[in-house]
Design an enzyme around this catalytic site. Structure first.
Site: not given
Ligand SMILES: *Cc1c(COP(=O)(O)O)cnc(C)c1O
Length: 306
Positions: A54, A121, A145
């Protein structure tokens, strides 16, 4: 409904008035681009901690916009640990890190000690433990998540930081617009916002973030203990960097790994195959995942080893 969700997010997260709560109709991926577009001006540098898939995407997107300095790189260790040595650029505009590496299964115990405002993030560990707000300018998280459905993201950002963003972008690409118009410049994802409110109410009923953290640590410890005491299963992430949300491990061979995944499927335990870029197995044990499920997985690991 927006008022209710925002109030619950603030209450659960312990979030004060100096921070704006934004609901953006997009996944976290959108913020890989939006953050540099808003905050990385000409001649400025973004420092990014590279801890896996990521952060790699965040680096790629920021490079389209401006100068990126990779402040640490976990690649040499196959992203099995969060680097402890940081090299900062002279005057970073902001420092970006990924609090939990969803795919490799690593997690920062505490945010980096950075010389600039932090951008985080937090997609895969938001509200799994108390939110470390100090020194943070902006935290973003795709909801799917730990917070709600996909296609919506929560942003927690300092109002004064938002004001320093670019004014040249189209309105929906500026964080400013979401702050000024309470995420209703255009029709928002109403179901997503409602659902995030419901999830926050549930977290509150569980005892809040401290209780979630305790429960998550207990769940993860069950699994790591089983892996560490095994002769055939081997955890990917190293102690001190291990994620309480995503536990990754390997078996002695592809055949044994396939046997585990097939037997697990037959017992109603799905989604254990590791991401294609890492292989092996991954148990995503987010807030909603019950402790009983971890016990059942541990039993299966031991049974196959015997
Ligand atoms: C799942 C995830 C993303 C991407 O999320 P989307 O909603 O599919 O754009 C980005 N960063 C992390 C750490 C993730 O776990």
């Amino acid at each position: 409904m927006l008022d209710r969700t925002e109030a619950l997010v603030r209450e659960v997260g312990g979030i004060g008035d100096e921070l704006a709560i934004l609901f953006v109709t997009a996944g976290a991926t959108q913020h890989f681009a939006m953050v540099p577009q808003n905050f990385l001006g000409p001649g400025e540098t973004a420092d990014i901690c590279h801890t896996g898939i990521w952060s790699g995407k965040a680096i790629e997107e920021a490079k389209r916009v401006g100068t990126v300095h990779v402040a640490c790189d976990g690649k040499a260790d196959n992203f099995a640990s969060i680097p402890t040595e940081m090299s900062w650029s002279k005057q970073p505009r902001y420092v970006h890190y990924t609090s939990n590496e969803t795919i490799y299964g690593t997690q920062w115990v505490a945010p980096p000690d950075a010389p600039a405002p932090l951008v985080c993030d937090a997609s895969s560990d938001i509200f799994s433990r108390p939110l470390p707000l100090a020194n943070h300018a902006l935290i973003y998280a795709g909801a799917q998540k730990n917070l709600g459905p996909s296609g919506i993201s929560l942003v927690i950002a300092r109002k004064d930081f938002i004001e320093t963003g670019s004014r040249a972008l189209s309105p929906l690409a500026q964080y400013r617009t979401y702050a000024a118009e309470r995420s209703m410049h255009n029709t928002p994802n109403t179901f997503g916002i409602w659902m995030i409110g419901e999830v926050c109410a549930w977290i509150k009923a569980q005892g809040g973030l401290a209780a979630m953290a305790e429960r998550n640590a207990r769940k993860a410890a069950l699994l790591y203990d089983a892996l560490d005491s095994s002769k055939i299963w081997k955890a990917h992430a190293k102690p001190g960097s291990r994620s309480n949300m995503n536990v990754t491990w390997r078996g002695p061979s592809k055949d044994v790994e396939d046997e585990l995944i097939a037997t697990a499927e037959a017992r109603g335990m799905s989604g254990l195959r590791g991401h294609r870029s890492v292989g092996g197995m991954r148990a995503s044990i987010y807030n909603a995942f019950p402790e009983e499920g971890v016990h059942r997985l541990v039993e299966l690991l031991r049974e196959l080893e015997r």
